[in-house]
Write an enzyme that holds these catalytic residues in place. Sequence first.
Site, PDB file in Angstrom:
ATOM      1  N   GLY A   1       4.563   4.154   2.759  1.00 54.97           N
ATOM      2  CA  GLY A   1       4.046   2.922   2.171  1.00 54.97           C
ATOM      3  C   GLY A   1       4.267   1.763   3.129  1.00 54.97           C
ATOM      4  O   GLY A   1       4.971   1.908   4.142  1.00 54.97           O
ATOM      5  N   LYS A   2       3.678   0.661   2.849  1.00 56.03           N
ATOM      6  CA  LYS A   2       3.909  -0.536   3.681  1.00 56.03           C
ATOM      7  C   LYS A   2       3.534  -1.761   2.874  1.00 56.03           C
ATOM      8  O   LYS A   2       2.648  -1.703   2.023  1.00 56.03           O
ATOM      9  CB  LYS A   2       3.034  -0.483   4.938  1.00 56.03           C
ATOM     10  CG  LYS A   2       3.512  -1.393   6.036  1.00 56.03           C
ATOM     11  CD  LYS A   2       4.617  -0.718   6.801  1.00 56.03           C
ATOM     12  CE  LYS A   2       5.100  -1.527   7.976  1.00 56.03           C
ATOM     13  NZ  LYS A   2       5.918  -0.676   8.867  1.00 56.03           N
ATOM     14  N   GLY A   3       4.204  -2.864   3.186  1.00 59.80           N
ATOM     15  CA  GLY A   3       3.878  -4.112   2.498  1.00 59.80           C
ATOM     16  C   GLY A   3       3.801  -5.252   3.474  1.00 59.80           C
ATOM     17  O   GLY A   3       4.250  -5.143   4.628  1.00 59.80           O
TER      18      GLY A   3
ATOM     19  N   VAL B   1       0.861  -1.183   0.000  1.00 68.04           N
ATOM     20  CA  VAL B   1       0.000   0.000   0.000  1.00 68.04           C
ATOM     21  C   VAL B   1       0.897   1.232   0.000  1.00 68.04           C
ATOM     22  O   VAL B   1       1.814   1.341   0.805  1.00 68.04           O
ATOM     23  CB  VAL B   1      -0.929   0.023   1.240  1.00 68.04           C
ATOM     24  CG1 VAL B   1      -1.694   1.349   1.309  1.00 68.04           C
ATOM     25  CG2 VAL B   1      -1.907  -1.151   1.201  1.00 68.04           C
TER      26      VAL B   1
END
Length: 423
Positions: free
Chosen positions: A113-115, A68
């Site tokens: 962001g992050k995953g 995201v």
Amino acid sequence: MSYKEPAPIKNQENPFESMMSRFDEAARILGLDQNSYNVLKSPAKAVLVNLPVIMDDGTVQVFEGYRVVHSQAMGPSKGGVRYSMDVNLDEVKALAAWMTWKCAVVGIPYGGGKGGIKCDPRKMSKGELERLTRAYTGSMRDVFGPENDIPAPDMNTGPQEMAWLMDEYSKIKGQYSPAVTTGKPLVLGGSSGRVEATGRGVMVAARAAMGKLGINPIEATCAVQGFGNVGSISAKLIQLQGLKIVAISDVTGGYYDPNGIDIETAIAYRNSNGGTLEGFKAERITNEEILELDVDVLVPAAMEDQITKHNAANIKAKLIVEGANGPTSANADIILNEKNIMVVPDILANAGGVTVSYFEWVQNRLGYYWTEERVHRRADRTMKQAFEEVYAASQKYGTSLRIAAYIVAIDKVSKALAFRGVF
Ligand code: GLU
């Protein structure tokens, strides 16, 4: 205290809603215009991929992966990738937004962001983890990039995963691209000081907050929940400041010793014990009980939603320094504020990690590497300045440090948005 079977605390409150309620409050106090509010309330991009991986037994297992991007208003999005069975879209969305605010709080030129990949890394072999990481990188080839979106380690990922990710990305692009990720091993363009950066920042934030509260480190006690990279290094460095660490914990439960736990010994024990504290010599308590100990400083450094409306009233610490992302729910904030407990919020307290990630990215792009001493000095300065800026905002607006941190962050990001224009 009697030993109970450790049970993970259930996610009682949705982390995205917790994030949004703070965002709403800070936006209201700041008088954020409706257009910026509308842009920042939703992530810019959310990617879901299904990753087929050949397992060691020859079967194919399909894993869900997410990335995201919340905002790129301030620069390329930045944020870790976590491997955990708890990964879901709401969690990753909240974590991505927190990265936007975190980078803005410490003033580094990144968005957020992050995953995450829904998997249980403890049940996977090294080869399976490598194939999974490469599959994820391949699927995110057009999302990631040194000028686009830059991953990093998070829960259950570290230098090895970042090395595979960098290698796979470099192969796909046909050129060595170390700046595509941070938290790499030192020999592959990692930065000195990156491994301990988050824990070091937690310690610097704790010291600054203790100064404001008049807590003398030599006389203070501390409990640290979580004994991964952030928890163990925070505990070690906080102990070096003179505090007595009376309790630590990990997935196997809590370990309490009123006379103090030697953290170097606990780290050596964990490292030679398959990565957990199971069997460590101390009184056994639970991961819930560690939060309610009568200590001066509490460092939740495990995961989200540990301090909620269900247990906030029982917290006895004078100061909470959030090593984890989102350990306190928005409903718990209200209770902690009423109890006059100072909380150094995650987006400030654990920002030392992404700060040194920024230094790593800068070094990769320069091709020139800094000494550990220089990294520490600059990161400490960044953390101290950010703490003072947030503290001043909390005085100015009469808010908690958390809402003040959101105010500082949202103010910067909305100004960047206004200059760039929305189109
Ligand atoms: N995963 C870490 C965090 O939540 C580090 C992120 C980064 O270095 O990009 O802050």
